[in-house]
Design a protein around this motif. Structure first.
Motif, PDB file in Angstrom:
ATOM      1  N   GLY A   1       0.658  -1.022   0.083  1.00  0.00           N
ATOM      2  CA  GLY A   1       0.281  -0.079  -0.090  1.00  0.00           C
ATOM      3  C   GLY A   1       0.968   1.164  -0.024  1.00  0.00           C
ATOM      4  O   GLY A   1       1.921   1.024   0.296  1.00  0.00           O
ATOM      5  N   GLU A   2       0.164   2.391  -0.509  1.00  0.00           N
ATOM      6  CA  GLU A   2       0.855   3.568  -0.681  1.00  0.00           C
ATOM      7  C   GLU A   2       0.079   4.808   0.245  1.00  0.00           C
ATOM      8  O   GLU A   2       1.127   4.705   1.457  1.00  0.00           O
ATOM      9  CB  GLU A   2       1.174   3.786  -1.961  1.00  0.00           C
ATOM     10  N   ARG A   3      -0.633   5.340   0.266  1.00  0.00           N
ATOM     11  CA  ARG A   3      -1.351   5.924   1.418  1.00  0.00           C
ATOM     12  C   ARG A   3      -1.801   5.136   2.157  1.00  0.00           C
ATOM     13  O   ARG A   3      -2.073   5.592   3.380  1.00  0.00           O
ATOM     14  CB  ARG A   3      -2.514   6.968   0.343  1.00  0.00           C
TER      15      ARG A   3
ATOM     16  N   ASP B   1      -1.773   2.149   8.861  1.00  0.00           N
ATOM     17  CA  ASP B   1      -1.615   3.500   8.918  1.00  0.00           C
ATOM     18  C   ASP B   1      -2.122   4.283   7.208  1.00  0.00           C
ATOM     19  O   ASP B   1      -2.104   3.370   6.636  1.00  0.00           O
ATOM     20  CB  ASP B   1       0.177   3.595   8.702  1.00  0.00           C
ATOM     21  N   GLY B   2      -2.383   5.431   7.740  1.00  0.00           N
ATOM     22  CA  GLY B   2      -2.871   6.406   6.520  1.00  0.00           C
ATOM     23  C   GLY B   2      -4.458   6.192   6.518  1.00  0.00           C
ATOM     24  O   GLY B   2      -5.412   6.154   5.188  1.00  0.00           O
TER      25      GLY B   2
ATOM     26  N   CYS C   1      -9.080   8.052  14.589  1.00  0.00           N
ATOM     27  CA  CYS C   1      -8.804   9.221  14.764  1.00  0.00           C
ATOM     28  C   CYS C   1      -7.727   9.476  14.035  1.00  0.00           C
ATOM     29  O   CYS C   1      -6.631  10.736  13.925  1.00  0.00           O
ATOM     30  CB  CYS C   1      -7.897   9.652  16.074  1.00  0.00           C
ATOM     31  N   GLY C   2      -6.779   9.184  13.035  1.00  0.00           N
ATOM     32  CA  GLY C   2      -6.143   9.512  12.213  1.00  0.00           C
ATOM     33  C   GLY C   2      -4.568   8.968  12.807  1.00  0.00           C
ATOM     34  O   GLY C   2      -3.417   8.669  12.278  1.00  0.00           O
ATOM     35  N   ALA C   3      -4.180   7.971  13.628  1.00  0.00           N
ATOM     36  CA  ALA C   3      -3.051   7.097  14.190  1.00  0.00           C
ATOM     37  C   ALA C   3      -3.158   6.417  13.606  1.00  0.00           C
ATOM     38  O   ALA C   3      -4.216   4.812  12.623  1.00  0.00           O
ATOM     39  CB  ALA C   3      -3.164   7.329  15.813  1.00  0.00           C
ATOM     40  N   PRO C   4      -1.920   5.586  13.478  1.00  0.00           N
ATOM     41  CA  PRO C   4      -2.355   4.062  13.078  1.00  0.00           C
ATOM     42  C   PRO C   4      -2.237   3.021  13.960  1.00  0.00           C
ATOM     43  O   PRO C   4      -2.658   3.428  15.184  1.00  0.00           O
ATOM     44  CB  PRO C   4      -0.499   3.536  13.129  1.00  0.00           C
TER      45      PRO C   4
ATOM     46  N   VAL D   1      -6.790  -3.120  -0.931  1.00  0.00           N
ATOM     47  CA  VAL D   1      -6.013  -2.199  -2.106  1.00  0.00           C
ATOM     48  C   VAL D   1      -6.659  -1.438  -2.702  1.00  0.00           C
ATOM     49  O   VAL D   1      -6.209   0.184  -3.252  1.00  0.00           O
ATOM     50  CB  VAL D   1      -5.500  -3.400  -3.986  1.00  0.00           C
ATOM     51  N   LEU D   2      -8.046  -1.520  -2.665  1.00  0.00           N
ATOM     52  CA  LEU D   2      -9.000  -0.774  -3.503  1.00  0.00           C
ATOM     53  C   LEU D   2      -9.189   0.641  -2.742  1.00  0.00           C
ATOM     54  O   LEU D   2      -9.489   2.152  -3.726  1.00  0.00           O
ATOM     55  CB  LEU D   2     -10.208  -1.040  -4.088  1.00  0.00           C
ATOM     56  N   LEU D   3      -8.823   0.373  -1.387  1.00  0.00           N
ATOM     57  CA  LEU D   3      -8.884   2.066  -0.586  1.00  0.00           C
ATOM     58  C   LEU D   3      -8.257   2.526  -0.784  1.00  0.00           C
ATOM     59  O   LEU D   3      -8.384   3.685  -0.696  1.00  0.00           O
ATOM     60  CB  LEU D   3      -8.969   1.617   1.108  1.00  0.00           C
ATOM     61  N   ASP D   4      -6.976   1.747  -0.722  1.00  0.00           N
ATOM     62  CA  ASP D   4      -5.403   2.871  -0.645  1.00  0.00           C
ATOM     63  C   ASP D   4      -5.675   3.167  -2.666  1.00  0.00           C
ATOM     64  O   ASP D   4      -5.034   4.804  -2.518  1.00  0.00           O
ATOM     65  CB  ASP D   4      -4.512   1.311  -1.537  1.00  0.00           C
ATOM     66  N   LEU D   5      -6.008   2.572  -3.989  1.00  0.00           N
ATOM     67  CA  LEU D   5      -6.186   3.740  -4.524  1.00  0.00           C
ATOM     68  C   LEU D   5      -7.078   3.967  -4.208  1.00  0.00           C
ATOM     69  O   LEU D   5      -7.002   5.647  -5.303  1.00  0.00           O
ATOM     70  CB  LEU D   5      -6.673   3.069  -5.767  1.00  0.00           C
TER      71      LEU D   5
END
Length: 322
Positions: A6-8, A27-28, A76-79, A313-317
């Motif tokens: 994953g990237e984002r 994360d992300g 909450c935005g944290a990992p 993968v799709l959520l990352d994209l």
């Protein structure tokens, strides 16, 4: 080891089949997403053994303990980190296999790669046990995608005769087909960040996956262009195709049609029938019979795992596009 993808939205899986616990760090994730914790448990229960006749006798509750990343069940935005305890290990089953690689497993190459120090009990970090935290991560990603109108569903379309194989100490494989609907047009980054590229790379991370195809897949090699091409038309103001041989992806980009991916699952390599192997220390041939608890067919349990990886993968994209 390359245990992240994953990237984002980046997912890292950790642990071994017989370590104290396994788990995942995500994360992300977008902040403010309220999660249904019971739905996560229900999703993971689909992967757990005991639901199908060919399942292993190992019983793990697979209850994730979330350590960070949520406040009142809301991201909450944290990992986001969760651990899943291993409670039903029988490491002694692998004592006799310490220096004898099991055919079809990664025992031999991983032993060489790590100088003999790799944990090979139950497959160690290469075990199918690590698909439990994958399902945890995928269940979360699938919930977020569903709120955006994207639904993912997988089914087993082919398996061998499980009962016959189990009766003679053998195993069988099969095929899992996964479909994602509601995707926008244009997801993906050609040439090497396309949807097929990203999905194939992640799906091959699932232990036992030996092949991935999209749409018509290898059958397209036997078609003519006029048969394989999907004609466009307008339906309720939306551009669609009359057929879906392309499986919802062209040039690495989603087309708005259902994304269709099929995954070939090999037979479980741990079988009780006699096999040939070698003693890595004595450097001589040996006959091997594998005891312990193993699936005669992992295809039914692989269905939610495929869904989970596709969701990740799709959520990352989607987050990259956003």
């Amino acid at each position: 080891m390359a245990s992240s993808f994953g990237e984002r939205v980046k997912i890292t899986v950790f642990g071994q089949s017989h370590s104290a616990a396994i788990g995942a760090v995500i994360d992300g994730l977008p902040a403010g997403e309220t999660l249904d914790i019971q739905a996560i448990s229900d999703f993971m229960a689909r992967r757990a053994p005991g639901r199908n006749p060919g399942d292993t006798a190992r019983r793990e509750p697979d209850i994730p303990r979330i350590l960070s990343g949520l406040v009142n069940d809301t991201t909450c935005g944290a990992p986001l980190c969760a651990v899943i305890e291993n409670t039903d290990t029988r490491s002694q089953d692998y004592d006799a296999l310490r220096d004898i690689p099991r055919p079809g497993h990664a025992d031999f190459p991983i032993s060489v790669k790590h100088g003999g120090y790799a944990d090979k009990r139950g497959g160690g970090h290469t075990s199918g046990r690590l698909t439990a935290p994958l399902c945890f991560a995928g269940a979360i990603c699938a919930q977020i995608l569903e709120k955006r109108g994207i639904e993912i569903c997988a089914i087993a379309t082919k398996t061998g005769d499980i009962e016959t194989a189990k009766a003679v100490g053998d195993s069988v494989g099969g095929i899992v087909e996964c479909t994602a609907t509601g995707l926008p047009v244009g997801l993906g980054e050609p040439m090497f960040g396309g949807v097929e590229n990203r999905l194939a790379a992640a799906l091959f991370g699932i232990p036992a996956v030996r092949g991935v195809e999209f749409g018509a897949g290898f059958a397209a090699a036997d078609m003519q262009g006029s048969q394989n091409n999907d004609a466009y038309f307008v339906q309720n103001g939306e551009i669609r195709t009359r057929t879906n041989h392309h499986g919802g992806v062209l040039g690495g980009l989603t087309t708005g049609m259902p994304l269709v991916v099929r995954v070939a699952i090999k037979p479980t390599p741990s079988i009780s029938r006699q096999q040939e192997s070698v003693d890595l220390v004595a450097r001589e041939s040996v006959e091997l019979r594998i005891g312990g608890r193993h699936d005669a067919c992992i295809v039914p349990r692989a269905v939610p795992v495929v869904e989970a990886v596709v969701a990740c993968v799709l959520l990352d994209l989607m987050e990259i596009e956003r």
